[in-house]
Design an enzyme around this catalytic site. Structure first.
Site, PDB file in Angstrom:
ATOM      1  CG  HIS A  26      -1.794   1.306   1.678  1.00  0.00           C
ATOM      2  ND1 HIS A  26      -2.661   1.287   0.962  1.00  0.00           N
ATOM      3  CD2 HIS A  26      -1.794   2.767   1.450  1.00  0.00           C
ATOM      4  CE1 HIS A  26      -3.631   1.783   1.073  1.00  0.00           C
ATOM      5  NE2 HIS A  26      -2.471   2.566   1.566  1.00  0.00           N
ATOM      6  CD  GLU A  27       1.740   3.395   3.194  1.00  0.00           C
ATOM      7  OE1 GLU A  27       2.698   4.585   3.067  1.00  0.00           O
ATOM      8  OE2 GLU A  27       0.883   3.661   4.336  1.00  0.00           O
ATOM      9  CG  HIS A  30       0.139   6.350  -1.000  1.00  0.00           C
ATOM     10  ND1 HIS A  30      -0.856   6.534  -1.486  1.00  0.00           N
ATOM     11  CD2 HIS A  30       0.226   5.772   0.220  1.00  0.00           C
ATOM     12  CE1 HIS A  30      -1.600   6.472  -0.552  1.00  0.00           C
ATOM     13  NE2 HIS A  30      -1.568   5.714   0.547  1.00  0.00           N
ATOM     14  CG  ASP A 103      -4.736   6.610   0.944  1.00  0.00           C
ATOM     15  OD1 ASP A 103      -4.562   7.701   1.948  1.00  0.00           O
ATOM     16  OD2 ASP A 103      -4.320   5.689   0.984  1.00  0.00           O
TER      17      ASP A 103
END
Lengths: 231, 231, 231, 231, 231, 231
Positions: A26-27, A30, A103
């Site tokens: 997930h990170e 980004h 988000d």
């Protein structure tokens, strides 16, 4: 002033291995979208060490210069970065999860401002449907005014415009991440091992990211400067 | 009582060169449209020195005489001046930006007053849908009344009327600025260099602006005085 | 108890010549329509000397007798008087201006009362949609009730009825003023010169006004008393 | 406990002759309809002497017995009595006036209660859309609930039902008064002369009124008791 | 804990003979429907002696055991009992009256709970549109949520469902009472004479009531347990 | 932190035998669905001893590990567990009862969060229509915003999405329970006898439950990771 782009929701400390893997992908979602798109603040750090009260992991972007204006393209790219985490979960785990809730809030807020405050939707025109959400504007008297000074038809157009902007940003993120799957997976292994990626690792990652051609996402580039725009 | 027509949003002091250029073209956009249209207060100063709390630049108009009445044409021209900054950004930078947010608010307010308070929309008639927004009217009891004393159909007509007025004003600004591109570009260079244009420069600029024929924008000039108007 | 029919908005004192001329024609518009229609209080004074806080000029009507009932025709004629100022601006200056804002409020209030309180619209029937706007009725509890105790369809019918009433009144005013252009122009010159018309001048003006046949504007005269009305 | 059926609005004392005549016919309109319809409290007094703060005239009905239940027919007849004043103005003066405003409020309230509280409209069924308007029910928390606990479609059905009930009552009043024009006119002369009609005059008037056949106005009489009603 | 099923509205003490008769038939309507339907608390007393502040008469049901669950059928039958008074007035007096207002409120509340809280309407599904109306839920913040957290379409479906449930219950009551007219009339004479029916009379009445076949009113009995229900 | 999945509403203590049986089947409905679906916390205890203020019985699930993320599938399965009690009542008693009211509230809340906060409905997109319901968000000013910042069309889509999710979950529960009827009935007898099932009994029950294939209920599994999702 560093900006923390996102962060999965957290209520406690110790993650189970599966969730830890999700957070890592997930990170990096980004981070990779931010690296691939122009006009986004450079990524400085990616971490899966829970931090603060709400984040299971975090990605830090730090602007190289003070900015006072944002263009339509930059705002659209920013939404793609915000949805990069969810897009990563979708690509690598085939799911949608509750982890992207914050988000979604930020991406929705950006899209709403584009449509309601910055006059960036063709159908809704160069009209300010909302003033800046500053405390001084939110007097009891003016409150009701903001909430309802347009018809249900206009509100429907706003909903469609916001959904289109957010959906488009998600598609962009999916597209970018699909183009960088191997480096995403390799870097996720590194992140799971080191827990935090700092300057050197970030630099190495950035070197492998092919910049996305942002122009095709620009909805508003005039064919000729003489044309009268979207009114 | 000088009037500051517009001003890009500002949160801090030092602009990057690209933003400084945008501000210069934006402010001159206001100035040139104001010079080209009749009934607008004369421009006295154009500056890209940030000022006050919200402005990245500013354009000052100073009325030559006290005015108590505004006609429909003058209000429409005023909206074109307000959108002149955004139109300039659109022509010279091919973008829409967040910098025009306050201009949109002012143009929208003008359009809404024309439609809701001054009875200047044909479909909505000579009806006052809103009283003057004076504090004395905004008592808690009367508040709800103002917000909702018409049907959703009427609110929809208002939205269409406001969008049309604002869109028309933007088109007018684009049209005027397209007709003055060389002088706009040349003067922008000067403004970037001097940071502020005072009397002499303003005078030189005005001399090069061809007045726009305002009459074709007048939606309401009766064919014959004997006709019964828009009721 | 003299009644000031109208008055253009004013914020300060000294008007430019063009605005002074507009005010003169505007005020005489009220006066002439009032003289031409039956059931309106006689005009006693017309002035272009700014007065009080909001008026650029004023027209004073003084009732000859106390009245406790108003018929539908009298209310319609009163709206035509209220819109006489705007109609005059439209005929002689070919514009709509902000100066009639207060007149629109009063005409709209009259039309709304006819429709919502006095049951004078055929489609909406002999129904009271609103109680008298007396302070004692505006308790917090009853407030919400007033604002929304009918469907959006009914609110739409109200909007149409109000627009029709106001539009019809404007047409009547235009019609009457068109029939008296020469005397309007001649008297405007006199008013600009003397600034205030008192008894003698008013009397001379009245002598030249042909009463309008009010009957054709009556929407509700029953063909035969035996018919059951508009229910 | 005498009940004052109606009363034209009053702000001051001395009526002009024309208004005095209107009031006389208006009050007798209430009285004659009340005499012609079954289940209405007997009329005891009719007066054109202004009284209290709001009435230009009044008609007093005094119940012969305490009543705890009202049927649909009785409520419909009561609405016809309330609109009898307006119907009289319509028949004898060919106008609708502001004088019936309070009568409209009362008739509308009756119709709304029939529809919203007593389940007397076929389409809306045996449903309570509103509780009794007792102070103890109007707590802030429950307030919002009462105002909006039905859809816009239902609110539209309510508006239609209320308009039909009130319109039907007005037609009934017109019908009854048309059938008694000579006695209405003759008694109006007497009332204008004596200003107040007491027992003897009322008795004489009543003797000349032909009772209306109330049955044809009953919308709900079941063909056979075995039928299942309007659900 | 005895339950008073219903009671006609009362403001004072002494009823006229006609109203007294209506009350007697009304109360017996509740009692007979309660006796004819399964799952309803047994009737212990029927009286036409006014009681408390609001009732012209009353019927007391006393549960034989504590109950914690109510099924859809039991709730539907309870609504029929509540409307039994109005149904009796309709059958024996051919009218609808204001006397059933409180019964309508209770029947409507029951129907709304079935639809909004207990998920008992097919079209609206197993969804809770409202939480339990406990004081602790009615905090100011949560208040707005309850009132409007569904679309107008859903609100319309609710209105239809509530109207259908209440209408069906009224039809059931009519059907049951039509089948017991002779005993209803005979017992009403007794009640008018004795004013209150206690154990013995109630027992005699119950012996004459044929239980209604409740099954045909069950809307939800699955054809086979394997079917997936109404989702 | 053990989680009590559900519990039938209770106001007092002693249940009649029929209600006791309903509670037993209801609680086992929760337990069996929880055992048959993946990602649900293991069941530790099932009891029909009333507990606390609102529960007639209860089922305790205890998580084996702390979880910070929930996927769409896990949330859907959780809704099926919540509706397992009602599904059991439906299968074994052919009724819908008031006992499942609290389960409906929880299932509805879950479905609403999926649609409004987690962007899990295709038509409504990756948009956050609601922020997290934390006290700090419920300031008076922001309150109105949450309630109405979308059009009626969007609200309708939400209602449909929520109804579909809840309906689907109920169907899943019915399907699972139909596949385990014999063990459900046998265990219900045991539960009625012992009143509480602890470790050993639970273990024995679990051994007889065939896991449901959760995959066919997954609405969002991408055909290929390269596809762009539901935007």
């Amino acid at each position: 002033m560093e900006r923390i782009v996102a962060g999965l929701e957290k209520k406690n400390r110790l993650l189970i291995p599966k969730e830890r893997r999700i957070v890592a992908y997930h990170e990096l979602g980004h981070a990779i979208v931010a690296m691939a798109l122009p006009g986004q603040d450079p990524v400085h750090k990616v971490s899966i060490i829970p931090r603060g009260i709400g984040a299971l992991g975090y990605t830090i972007q730090r602007p190289t210069e003070d900015r006072f204006l944002m263009t339509q393209d930059e705002l659209q790219n920013r939404m793609a970065v915000l949805l990069g985490g969810r897009a990563a979960e979708y690509i690598f785990f085939h799911h949608l999860s509750t982890g992207a809730a914050d988000d979604l809030v930020k991406a929705t807020d950006t899209a709403r401002s584009m449509v309601l405050r910055y006059g960036m939707d063709k159908k809704l025109g160069h009209v300010a449907y909302e003033r800046e959400r500053q405390p001084m504007f939110v007097t009891p008297g003016s409150q009701g005014w903001h909430a309802r000074e347009f018809s249900d038809e206009t509100e429907r157009l706003m909903d469609h415009a916001v959904r289109d902007l957010v959906g488009h940003a998600f598609d962009r993120a999916i597209e970018i991440l699909n183009a960088h799957r191997p480096v995403h997976e390799k870097t996720a292994q590194l992140l799971l091992q080191k827990e935090t990626l700092e300057e050197e690792d970030i630099k190495a990652l950035r070197a492998q990211i092919v910049p996305a051609d942002a122009t095709e996402a620009m909805p508003e580039k005039p064919a000729a400067a003489a044309s009268a725009g979207h009114a």
